[in-house]
Write a protein that holds these residues in place. Structure first.
Motif, PDB file in Angstrom:
ATOM      1  N   ARG A  18       0.828  -1.206   0.000  1.00  0.00           N
ATOM      2  CA  ARG A  18       0.000   0.000   0.000  1.00  0.00           C
ATOM      3  C   ARG A  18       0.864   1.259   0.000  1.00  0.00           C
ATOM      4  N   LYS A  19       1.929   1.254   0.812  1.00  0.00           N
ATOM      5  CA  LYS A  19       2.824   2.408   0.851  1.00  0.00           C
ATOM      6  C   LYS A  19       3.473   2.648  -0.506  1.00  0.00           C
ATOM      7  N   LYS A  20       3.867   1.554  -1.156  1.00  0.00           N
ATOM      8  CA  LYS A  20       4.546   1.670  -2.438  1.00  0.00           C
ATOM      9  C   LYS A  20       3.602   2.169  -3.530  1.00  0.00           C
ATOM     10  N   ASN A  21       2.354   1.696  -3.514  1.00  0.00           N
ATOM     11  CA  ASN A  21       1.421   2.020  -4.586  1.00  0.00           C
ATOM     12  C   ASN A  21       0.609   3.285  -4.348  1.00  0.00           C
ATOM     13  N   ALA A  22       0.647   3.873  -3.159  1.00  0.00           N
ATOM     14  CA  ALA A  22      -0.174   5.039  -2.850  1.00  0.00           C
ATOM     15  C   ALA A  22       0.094   6.224  -3.786  1.00  0.00           C
ATOM     16  N   PRO A  23       1.358   6.614  -4.055  1.00  0.00           N
ATOM     17  CA  PRO A  23       1.570   7.749  -4.965  1.00  0.00           C
ATOM     18  C   PRO A  23       1.061   7.479  -6.367  1.00  0.00           C
ATOM     19  N   LYS A  24       1.229   6.238  -6.857  1.00  0.00           N
ATOM     20  CA  LYS A  24       0.753   5.910  -8.192  1.00  0.00           C
ATOM     21  C   LYS A  24      -0.767   5.992  -8.273  1.00  0.00           C
ATOM     22  N   GLU A  25      -1.448   5.490  -7.232  1.00  0.00           N
ATOM     23  CA  GLU A  25      -2.905   5.523  -7.226  1.00  0.00           C
ATOM     24  C   GLU A  25      -3.426   6.951  -7.194  1.00  0.00           C
ATOM     25  N   LEU A  26      -2.791   7.804  -6.404  1.00  0.00           N
ATOM     26  CA  LEU A  26      -3.214   9.191  -6.310  1.00  0.00           C
ATOM     27  C   LEU A  26      -3.010   9.916  -7.634  1.00  0.00           C
ATOM     28  N   GLY A  46     -15.835  16.091  -1.259  1.00  0.00           N
ATOM     29  CA  GLY A  46     -17.052  15.883  -0.502  1.00  0.00           C
ATOM     30  C   GLY A  46     -17.546  14.452  -0.582  1.00  0.00           C
ATOM     31  N   ILE A  47     -17.202  13.740  -1.632  1.00  0.00           N
ATOM     32  CA  ILE A  47     -17.696  12.378  -1.836  1.00  0.00           C
ATOM     33  C   ILE A  47     -16.748  11.345  -1.249  1.00  0.00           C
ATOM     34  N   ALA A  48     -15.472  11.457  -1.538  1.00  0.00           N
ATOM     35  CA  ALA A  48     -14.511  10.417  -1.159  1.00  0.00           C
ATOM     36  C   ALA A  48     -13.503  10.952  -0.161  1.00  0.00           C
ATOM     37  N   THR A  49     -12.969  10.039   0.630  1.00  0.00           N
ATOM     38  CA  THR A  49     -11.891  10.381   1.545  1.00  0.00           C
ATOM     39  C   THR A  49     -10.578  10.155   0.816  1.00  0.00           C
ATOM     40  N   MET A  50      -9.815  11.210   0.641  1.00  0.00           N
ATOM     41  CA  MET A  50      -8.547  11.107  -0.065  1.00  0.00           C
ATOM     42  C   MET A  50      -7.426  11.288   0.937  1.00  0.00           C
ATOM     43  N   VAL A  51      -6.532  10.326   0.997  1.00  0.00           N
ATOM     44  CA  VAL A  51      -5.388  10.396   1.899  1.00  0.00           C
ATOM     45  C   VAL A  51      -4.146  10.591   1.054  1.00  0.00           C
ATOM     46  N   VAL A  52      -3.425  11.660   1.348  1.00  0.00           N
ATOM     47  CA  VAL A  52      -2.235  11.995   0.584  1.00  0.00           C
ATOM     48  C   VAL A  52      -1.038  11.270   1.186  1.00  0.00           C
ATOM     49  N   PRO A  53      -0.140  10.716   0.367  1.00  0.00           N
ATOM     50  CA  PRO A  53       1.072  10.094   0.897  1.00  0.00           C
ATOM     51  C   PRO A  53       1.895  11.110   1.695  1.00  0.00           C
TER      52      PRO A  53
END
Length: 95
Positions: A18-26, A46-53
């Motif tokens: 998850r840590k490795k793929n988080a920037p790519k997904e964002l 407002g719709i989704a929770t977005m967590v920034v690396p």
């Protein structure tokens, strides 16, 4: 899941993945949203929770919270949490 060595290792590796793929997904999500000119990032927050690396947190803050009704667990869009199954939803609706 049991606390065997195998399950602990698998859990650890899932976190690393998850840590490795988080920037790519964002970046993939942002590119998809930029293709559709009607959607703005403010609308999506407002719709989704977005967590920034962690390495991107200094640049922007995109973390939002979903507001839920405590009694029925329904959010502002009328959706139940993913963790509830059909039986639980029916029970909450009956209350």
């Amino acid at each position: 899941m049991a606390k065997s060595l195998r399950s602990k290792w698998k859990r650890k590796m899932r976190v690393e993945k998850r840590k490795k793929n988080a920037p790519k997904e964002l970046s993939r999500l942002k590119s998809i949203l930029q293709m559709d000119s009607d959607v703005l990032m403010k609308d999506v927050q407002g719709i989704a929770t977005m967590v920034v690396p962690k390495h991107c947190q200094e640049q922007t803050q995109c973390v939002t919270e979903i507001k839920r009704n405590r009694k029925s667990l329904i959010d502002q869009h009328g959706q139940h949490p993913i963790r509830t199954n059909q039986r639980q939803r029916k029970r909450l609706k009956a209350k």
